[in-house]
Design a protein around this motif. Structure first.
Motif, mmCIF file in Angstrom:
data_model
loop_
_atom_site.group_PDB
_atom_site.id
_atom_site.type_symbol
_atom_site.label_atom_id
_atom_site.label_comp_id
_atom_site.label_asym_id
_atom_site.label_seq_id
_atom_site.Cartn_x
_atom_site.Cartn_y
_atom_site.Cartn_z
ATOM 1 N N LEU A 39 0.848 -1.188 0.000
ATOM 2 C CA LEU A 39 0.000 0.000 0.000
ATOM 3 C C LEU A 39 0.886 1.240 0.000
ATOM 4 C CD1 LEU A 39 -2.740 -1.067 2.567
ATOM 5 C CD2 LEU A 39 -2.894 -1.080 0.071
ATOM 6 N N ASN A 40 1.313 1.667 -1.193
ATOM 7 C CA ASN A 40 2.173 2.830 -1.305
ATOM 8 C C ASN A 40 1.452 4.071 -0.775
ATOM 9 O OD1 ASN A 40 4.254 1.393 -2.556
ATOM 10 N ND2 ASN A 40 3.323 1.638 -4.561
ATOM 11 N N PRO A 41 2.191 4.939 -0.111
ATOM 12 C CA PRO A 41 1.548 6.159 0.398
ATOM 13 C C PRO A 41 1.032 7.003 -0.754
ATOM 14 C CG PRO A 41 3.945 6.294 0.594
ATOM 15 C CD PRO A 41 3.626 4.887 0.212
ATOM 16 N N LEU A 42 -0.234 7.363 -0.689
ATOM 17 C CA LEU A 42 -0.861 8.174 -1.728
ATOM 18 C C LEU A 42 -1.057 9.594 -1.231
ATOM 19 C CD1 LEU A 42 -3.653 5.719 -2.969
ATOM 20 C CD2 LEU A 42 -1.489 6.230 -4.105
ATOM 21 N N PRO A 43 -0.981 10.575 -2.111
ATOM 22 C CA PRO A 43 -1.272 11.956 -1.698
ATOM 23 C C PRO A 43 -2.695 12.063 -1.149
ATOM 24 C CG PRO A 43 -0.217 11.900 -3.857
ATOM 25 C CD PRO A 43 -0.549 10.478 -3.515
ATOM 26 N N HIS B 44 -17.231 -2.129 -11.838
ATOM 27 C CA HIS B 44 -17.081 -0.840 -12.508
ATOM 28 C C HIS B 44 -16.370 0.153 -11.592
ATOM 29 C CE1 HIS B 44 -19.329 2.640 -14.761
ATOM 30 N NE2 HIS B 44 -18.052 2.572 -15.098
ATOM 31 N N ALA B 45 -16.806 0.241 -10.346
ATOM 32 C CA ALA B 45 -16.206 1.162 -9.385
ATOM 33 C C ALA B 45 -14.773 0.771 -9.063
ATOM 34 C CB ALA B 45 -17.041 1.202 -8.106
ATOM 35 N N LEU B 46 -14.525 -0.519 -8.882
ATOM 36 C CA LEU B 46 -13.184 -0.983 -8.526
ATOM 37 C C LEU B 46 -12.195 -0.729 -9.645
ATOM 38 C CD1 LEU B 46 -11.442 -2.400 -6.427
ATOM 39 C CD2 LEU B 46 -12.088 -4.591 -7.454
ATOM 40 N N PHE B 47 -12.607 -0.968 -10.880
ATOM 41 C CA PHE B 47 -11.739 -0.750 -12.031
ATOM 42 C C PHE B 47 -11.329 0.718 -12.099
ATOM 43 C CE2 PHE B 47 -10.905 -0.324 -16.643
ATOM 44 C CZ PHE B 47 -10.000 -1.350 -16.808
ATOM 45 N N GLY B 48 -12.299 1.617 -11.938
ATOM 46 C CA GLY B 48 -11.991 3.038 -11.970
ATOM 47 C C GLY B 48 -11.121 3.468 -10.804
ATOM 48 N N ALA B 49 -11.402 2.942 -9.607
ATOM 49 C CA ALA B 49 -10.635 3.325 -8.422
ATOM 50 C C ALA B 49 -9.179 2.887 -8.533
ATOM 51 C CB ALA B 49 -11.273 2.723 -7.173
ATOM 52 N N VAL B 50 -8.939 1.701 -9.078
ATOM 53 C CA VAL B 50 -7.564 1.207 -9.233
ATOM 54 C C VAL B 50 -6.773 2.122 -10.164
ATOM 55 C CG1 VAL B 50 -6.177 -0.660 -10.228
ATOM 56 C CG2 VAL B 50 -8.070 -1.187 -8.688
ATOM 57 N N LEU C 279 -6.623 11.575 -16.135
ATOM 58 C CA LEU C 279 -5.329 11.377 -15.476
ATOM 59 C C LEU C 279 -4.328 10.736 -16.423
ATOM 60 C CD1 LEU C 279 -6.448 10.201 -11.910
ATOM 61 C CD2 LEU C 279 -5.959 12.508 -12.735
ATOM 62 N N VAL C 280 -4.797 9.852 -17.305
ATOM 63 C CA VAL C 280 -3.900 9.281 -18.317
ATOM 64 C C VAL C 280 -3.368 10.393 -19.218
ATOM 65 C CG1 VAL C 280 -3.732 7.759 -20.323
ATOM 66 C CG2 VAL C 280 -4.956 7.005 -18.298
ATOM 67 N N GLY C 281 -4.249 11.344 -19.572
ATOM 68 C CA GLY C 281 -3.794 12.472 -20.371
ATOM 69 C C GLY C 281 -2.712 13.266 -19.664
ATOM 70 N N GLY C 282 -2.925 13.537 -18.370
ATOM 71 C CA GLY C 282 -1.923 14.251 -17.598
ATOM 72 C C GLY C 282 -0.636 13.460 -17.459
ATOM 73 N N PHE C 283 -0.760 12.152 -17.235
ATOM 74 C CA PHE C 283 0.411 11.295 -17.081
ATOM 75 C C PHE C 283 1.197 11.220 -18.387
ATOM 76 C CE2 PHE C 283 2.551 7.165 -16.996
ATOM 77 C CZ PHE C 283 3.193 7.220 -15.771
ATOM 78 N N THR C 284 0.484 11.123 -19.512
ATOM 79 C CA THR C 284 1.144 11.078 -20.820
ATOM 80 C C THR C 284 1.937 12.355 -21.060
ATOM 81 O OG1 THR C 284 -0.601 9.664 -21.718
ATOM 82 C CG2 THR C 284 0.772 10.841 -23.301
ATOM 83 N N TRP C 285 1.315 13.505 -20.759
ATOM 84 C CA TRP C 285 2.048 14.757 -20.927
ATOM 85 C C TRP C 285 3.274 14.802 -20.021
ATOM 86 C CZ3 TRP C 285 3.411 18.370 -17.311
ATOM 87 C CH2 TRP C 285 4.110 19.467 -17.819
ATOM 88 N N LEU C 286 3.128 14.354 -18.774
ATOM 89 C CA LEU C 286 4.237 14.398 -17.828
ATOM 90 C C LEU C 286 5.411 13.575 -18.335
ATOM 91 C CD1 LEU C 286 5.098 15.417 -15.006
ATOM 92 C CD2 LEU C 286 4.183 13.281 -14.065
ATOM 93 N N VAL D 31 -7.423 5.319 -10.855
ATOM 94 C CA VAL D 31 -7.241 6.623 -10.208
ATOM 95 C C VAL D 31 -6.112 6.551 -9.183
ATOM 96 C CG1 VAL D 31 -8.318 8.296 -8.653
ATOM 97 C CG2 VAL D 31 -9.598 7.407 -10.606
ATOM 98 N N ALA D 32 -6.048 5.458 -8.420
ATOM 99 C CA ALA D 32 -4.990 5.309 -7.420
ATOM 100 C C ALA D 32 -3.621 5.199 -8.083
ATOM 101 C CB ALA D 32 -5.263 4.082 -6.557
ATOM 102 N N ALA D 33 -3.532 4.369 -9.131
ATOM 103 C CA ALA D 33 -2.243 4.141 -9.783
ATOM 104 C C ALA D 33 -1.702 5.412 -10.432
ATOM 105 C CB ALA D 33 -2.389 3.031 -10.831
ATOM 106 N N LEU D 34 -2.568 6.128 -11.141
ATOM 107 C CA LEU D 34 -2.141 7.344 -11.825
ATOM 108 C C LEU D 34 -2.026 8.520 -10.858
ATOM 109 C CD1 LEU D 34 -4.464 6.848 -14.887
ATOM 110 C CD2 LEU D 34 -1.973 6.764 -14.957
ATOM 111 N N GLY D 35 -2.876 8.524 -9.839
ATOM 112 C CA GLY D 35 -2.873 9.631 -8.897
ATOM 113 C C GLY D 35 -1.596 9.741 -8.104
#
Length: 242
Positions: free
Chosen positions: A22-26, A103-109, A164-171, A111-115
């Protein structure tokens, strides 16, 4: 002391494998996850008959109808030039309502990974702007494209994930600093995610939701490049001055 420094320099680079999974998340990421999973927990408990009594079985459908985004509703507002608050609210709430626990779990995973990466790089305020504003713009594009389609309902965190994928791609593209190979590789993630989205859609979700997700990716990338990414606003201001 010399020995201690030497020991630290020779530390096993794989030692982190023994750390907590469980990596520390912001904090901003946790805020989104609590909203997504907390609402889903209530709807799941209601559908399972654990809370709310017999009438609670219909809470999920009612939540989608009241808080999900409808392209027909947007079309009605534009045609009548009327924008009731109860319908404007849908733009901000649809991303936290899901059709199924999967559906919720897929989205949450996602968001957590990219966040984790974006929350650290962008900071809390800009990260939340990217995560919350972009799905609203994606929903507007979805409504304009779908119109009166009977399947024109949008709900769930996938547009947020694609933002978030868009932001991650730009980063990743920005960090490549002119390295063409690395910059092309930065866009590989959107291809992988689109393939995963297709597989998920075949299993658990149908309809034109991909329109909002693709729009969210493009808008998320653009917002990151122009105003939200680290240093983006300063670069934009410098261009305007020139």
């Amino acid at each position: 002391m010399t020995k201690d420094l030497h020991d630290q320099g020779d530390a096993d680079p794989l030692a982190d494998l023994n750390a907590s999974p469980l990596n520390p998340l912001p904090g901003a990421v946790w805020l989104l996850l609590i909203a997504i999973l907390g609402i889903e927990a209530v709807l799941w408990a209601a559908s399972a008959g654990l809370i709310g009594g017999p009438q609670a079985i219909g809470w999920r459908i009612e939540a989608i109808q009241r808080f999900g985004f409808s392209s027909a509703v947007q079309n009605w507002m534009l045609e009548n030039r009327a924008f009731p608050g109860m319908h404007l609210l849908r733009y901000g709430t649809f991303t936290f309502i899901h059709g199924t626990p999967m559906h919720a779990l897929f989205g949450a995973v996602l968001v957590a990974a990219l966040g984790k990466a974006l929350g650290d790089a962008f900071g809390a305020v800009r990260f939340l702007l990217l995560a919350l504003l972009t799905p609203i713009l994606g929903a507007i594009c979805f409504g304009l494209a779908v119109g009166e389609d009977a399947q024109g309902w949008l709900f769930g965190a996938m547009p947020m994930a694609f933002a978030l994928v868009g932001g991650f791609t730009w980063l990743r593209w920005h960090e490549a600093e002119g390295d063409g190979t690395r910059q092309r590789r930065a866009f590989a993630m959107i291809g992988i995610l689109l393939a995963a989205r297709l597989g998920f859609g075949l299993l658990a979700e149908t309809g034109p939701g991909w329109v909002a997700e693709l729009a969210a990716f493009v808008i998320g990338y653009g917002l990151s490049a122009w105003v939200l990414g680290p240093g983006s606003w300063q670069r934009l201001r410098a261009r305007i001055r020139r």
